[in-house]
Design a protein around this motif. Sequence first.
Motif, PDB file in Angstrom:
ATOM      1  N   VAL A 228       0.829  -1.202   0.000  1.00 36.21           N
ATOM      2  CA  VAL A 228       0.000   0.000   0.000  1.00 36.21           C
ATOM      3  C   VAL A 228       0.867   1.256   0.000  1.00 36.21           C
ATOM      4  O   VAL A 228       1.846   1.345   0.744  1.00 36.21           O
ATOM      5  CB  VAL A 228      -0.937   0.011   1.232  1.00 36.21           C
ATOM      6  N   GLU A 229       0.504   2.212  -0.832  1.00 37.45           N
ATOM      7  CA  GLU A 229       1.239   3.482  -0.881  1.00 37.45           C
ATOM      8  C   GLU A 229       0.720   4.389   0.240  1.00 37.45           C
ATOM      9  O   GLU A 229      -0.124   5.264   0.023  1.00 37.45           O
ATOM     10  CB  GLU A 229       1.049   4.143  -2.253  1.00 37.45           C
ATOM     11  N   LEU A 230       1.250   4.177   1.426  1.00 35.47           N
ATOM     12  CA  LEU A 230       0.736   4.816   2.630  1.00 35.47           C
ATOM     13  C   LEU A 230       0.752   6.345   2.537  1.00 35.47           C
ATOM     14  O   LEU A 230      -0.241   7.007   2.854  1.00 35.47           O
ATOM     15  CB  LEU A 230       1.534   4.347   3.842  1.00 35.47           C
ATOM     16  N   GLU A 231       1.862   6.899   2.110  1.00 40.59           N
ATOM     17  CA  GLU A 231       1.970   8.358   2.050  1.00 40.59           C
ATOM     18  C   GLU A 231       1.004   8.945   1.033  1.00 40.59           C
ATOM     19  O   GLU A 231       0.404   9.999   1.261  1.00 40.59           O
ATOM     20  CB  GLU A 231       3.413   8.768   1.713  1.00 40.59           C
ATOM     21  N   LYS A 232       0.842   8.255  -0.061  1.00 39.03           N
ATOM     22  CA  LYS A 232      -0.069   8.744  -1.092  1.00 39.03           C
ATOM     23  C   LYS A 232      -1.517   8.677  -0.607  1.00 39.03           C
ATOM     24  O   LYS A 232      -2.320   9.580  -0.864  1.00 39.03           O
ATOM     25  CB  LYS A 232       0.109   7.931  -2.371  1.00 39.03           C
TER      26      LYS A 232
END
Length: 354
Positions: A127-131
């Motif tokens: 998962v692209e957490l920051e995005k």
Amino acid sequence: MNPTRRRFLAGLSVLAVAPVLAACGSDSEGGTAGSGSSSPAASGGPEEGAFPVTIKHKYGETTIEKAPERVVCLGLTDQDTLMALGVVPVGITYWFGDEKLQGVYPWAQDYLGDAELPTVLKDTNGVELEKVASLAPDLIIGAYSGLTEQDYKKLSGLGVPVVAQNGDYADYGTPWEEAALMLGTAIGQPKAAQELIDGAKQLIADGAATHPEFKGQTAAVATPYEGLFLYGPEDPRSRLLTDLGFDLHSLITDADDSEFGVSVSAERASDLGDVGVAVWFDLASVKQVDTLFQGTTAGKEGRWMDISEADGSFYVAHSFVTPLSIPYTLERYLPMLAAAADGDPKTEVPSPAA
């Protein structure tokens, strides 16, 4: 089966998605954040008494206090149900198909309204957490997903409700009806979601009634990947076939732990010789599997179809299996199945209109 491999096989064959995987390594953001505004088809907002609501999932329970306005979808097909209910997500997880569409495929485009296209997320490396955080979501949901417990915990640290996949099924194996109801419940529209579900189920039932010849015949969805992979009884594509009256082939049902699917050697393609209908993904991409199957009784009788990237949006729709994609799929799929199931090699399986 490890999560990465299962995530891959939730798509199609290795050759089919190779361009997609290459695209996933690019720096393209895939679009701008959606506004969260509703489409003209919005059902009127949350239903009376819909909140607060607690939803059970694979990693526990999540309570949603009020109607979300900025939804991020971690499920590969979740956007369809949300859009049908008038909620355009601000972020969607890219699966395959034309990335320029940003997750809004032809069967869903009428529901976009004046909202901006969702931001495209990619989960090939997790998962692209920051995005996700940058989209300022007030709900993160993965109904048709394989969200890991580690990622679930990280996302929960953002301080917003996170709903993972149903733990009663294999990852990427939640029935489309249950995924749709989960999504509708999360945005406060369970009754409207059930109406969508009932409508799609009626179309499937009508299709089965129109084609009684399907009942009692066997079928299999297969792809030449690391030998031969056959999709199991918990896969939405297999479920659609059984809902139309087919029985799954014994190569699938006799296997141990076949819920998501069965991996066998390429030579076992000859074991599908007695299948009623074989639905292939990219059969021609592996010569050994293609040659073996074509030499069987089923191959010679034309009891098969090969769905490939050349089939355009149908290639994606067949795998989506949502209340929005099902009508689009059945319109094209039923004539194909009927032509293959008649056992007459002179009957040409029609090409789906993309």
